[in-house]
Design a protein around this motif. Structure first.
Motif, PDB file in Angstrom:
ATOM      1  N   GLN A  47       8.170  -1.035  -2.011  1.00 31.24           N
ATOM      2  CA  GLN A  47       6.728  -0.940  -1.784  1.00 31.24           C
ATOM      3  C   GLN A  47       6.430  -0.218  -0.475  1.00 31.24           C
ATOM      4  O   GLN A  47       7.006  -0.536   0.575  1.00 31.24           O
ATOM      5  CB  GLN A  47       6.108  -2.337  -1.733  1.00 31.24           C
ATOM      6  N   VAL A  48       5.530   0.731  -0.551  1.00 34.29           N
ATOM      7  CA  VAL A  48       5.006   1.410   0.634  1.00 34.29           C
ATOM      8  C   VAL A  48       3.499   1.178   0.673  1.00 34.29           C
ATOM      9  O   VAL A  48       2.804   1.463  -0.311  1.00 34.29           O
ATOM     10  CB  VAL A  48       5.303   2.923   0.590  1.00 34.29           C
ATOM     11  N   THR A  49       3.022   0.657   1.784  1.00 35.63           N
ATOM     12  CA  THR A  49       1.603   0.399   1.951  1.00 35.63           C
ATOM     13  C   THR A  49       1.128   1.089   3.219  1.00 35.63           C
ATOM     14  O   THR A  49       1.704   0.884   4.290  1.00 35.63           O
ATOM     15  CB  THR A  49       1.318  -1.103   2.047  1.00 35.63           C
ATOM     16  N   VAL A  50       0.099   1.917   3.087  1.00 26.93           N
ATOM     17  CA  VAL A  50      -0.432   2.660   4.222  1.00 26.93           C
ATOM     18  C   VAL A  50      -1.861   2.187   4.469  1.00 26.93           C
ATOM     19  O   VAL A  50      -2.713   2.293   3.580  1.00 26.93           O
ATOM     20  CB  VAL A  50      -0.401   4.173   3.965  1.00 26.93           C
ATOM     21  N   SER A  51      -2.097   1.678   5.647  1.00 30.72           N
ATOM     22  CA  SER A  51      -3.424   1.182   5.987  1.00 30.72           C
ATOM     23  C   SER A  51      -4.225   2.257   6.714  1.00 30.72           C
ATOM     24  O   SER A  51      -3.672   3.081   7.446  1.00 30.72           O
ATOM     25  CB  SER A  51      -3.309  -0.051   6.865  1.00 30.72           C
TER      26      SER A  51
ATOM     27  N   ARG B 228       6.617   7.700  -7.674  1.00 29.06           N
ATOM     28  CA  ARG B 228       5.846   6.576  -7.166  1.00 29.06           C
ATOM     29  C   ARG B 228       4.819   6.144  -8.204  1.00 29.06           C
ATOM     30  O   ARG B 228       4.418   6.925  -9.067  1.00 29.06           O
ATOM     31  CB  ARG B 228       5.161   6.930  -5.849  1.00 29.06           C
TER      32      ARG B 228
ATOM     33  N   THR C 108       0.024   4.923  -0.766  1.00 27.82           N
ATOM     34  CA  THR C 108       0.386   3.550  -1.097  1.00 27.82           C
ATOM     35  C   THR C 108       0.831   3.453  -2.558  1.00 27.82           C
ATOM     36  O   THR C 108       0.094   3.857  -3.466  1.00 27.82           O
ATOM     37  CB  THR C 108      -0.795   2.607  -0.851  1.00 27.82           C
TER      38      THR C 108
ATOM     39  N   LEU D  59       4.993  -1.475   5.624  1.00 28.60           N
ATOM     40  CA  LEU D  59       3.611  -1.199   5.991  1.00 28.60           C
ATOM     41  C   LEU D  59       3.558  -0.172   7.117  1.00 28.60           C
ATOM     42  O   LEU D  59       4.310  -0.285   8.093  1.00 28.60           O
ATOM     43  CB  LEU D  59       2.935  -2.485   6.441  1.00 28.60           C
TER      44      LEU D  59
ATOM     45  N   ALA E 109       1.227   3.811  -8.181  1.00 32.99           N
ATOM     46  CA  ALA E 109       0.214   2.992  -7.519  1.00 32.99           C
ATOM     47  C   ALA E 109      -0.393   2.035  -8.539  1.00 32.99           C
ATOM     48  O   ALA E 109      -0.352   2.301  -9.740  1.00 32.99           O
ATOM     49  CB  ALA E 109      -0.863   3.896  -6.920  1.00 32.99           C
TER      50      ALA E 109
ATOM     51  N   PRO F 125      -3.503   6.691   3.192  1.00 27.25           N
ATOM     52  CA  PRO F 125      -3.680   5.493   2.353  1.00 27.25           C
ATOM     53  C   PRO F 125      -3.371   5.759   0.883  1.00 27.25           C
ATOM     54  O   PRO F 125      -2.869   4.863   0.190  1.00 27.25           O
ATOM     55  CB  PRO F 125      -5.154   5.146   2.560  1.00 27.25           C
ATOM     56  N   GLU F 126      -3.637   6.970   0.428  1.00 23.66           N
ATOM     57  CA  GLU F 126      -3.364   7.291  -0.978  1.00 23.66           C
ATOM     58  C   GLU F 126      -1.873   7.424  -1.281  1.00 23.66           C
ATOM     59  O   GLU F 126      -1.480   7.597  -2.439  1.00 23.66           O
ATOM     60  CB  GLU F 126      -4.094   8.571  -1.403  1.00 23.66           C
TER      61      GLU F 126
END
Length: 124
Positions: A119-123, A38, A91, A11, A40, A88-89
């Protein structure tokens, strides 16, 4: 047969950075073009970046150009994807893959071996 294992996902906040690694075993990584892709949720898999066997040539998707850097260390049989200025995109689940083609390619069907993904999650 090449066995690939990705690591380094997690994250991150928008504007932050992550560094993904891809460890290869079974065959020497220097025999292959190395690519990152990647996927999504609800979207098709897309090309991110690729690097030639020697590391002298790289190719990036427009969406990551200038923010991501692909590299490889053939002596250690590893590849990396440095991701800066994350959005965020970005992710998605990120996969490394190898191809026996001569030149770098964004065509997923030309890649023979794939890792299990990280997994890569960008908030925001």
């Amino acid at each position: 047969q090449v066995h690939l294992v990705e690591s380094g996902g997690g994250l991150a906040q928008a504007g932050g950075s992550l560094r993904l690694s891809c460890a290869a075993s079974g065959r020497t990584l220097s025999s292959y073009v190395l690519g990152w892709f990647r996927q999504a949720p609800g979207k098709e898999r897309e090309f991110v970046a690729a690097i030639s066997r020697s590391g002298g040539s790289t190719y990036y998707a427009d969406s990551v150009q200038g923010r991501f850097t692909i590299s490889r260390d053939n002596a250690k049989n590893t590849g990396n994807l440095q991701m800066n200025s994350l959005k965020p995109e970005d992710t998605a689940v990120y996969y490394c893959a190898t191809s026996r083609v001569v030149a770098v390619t964004a065509e997923g069907y030309k890649y023979d071996f794939w890792g299990q993904g990280t997994q890569v999650t960008v908030s925001s």
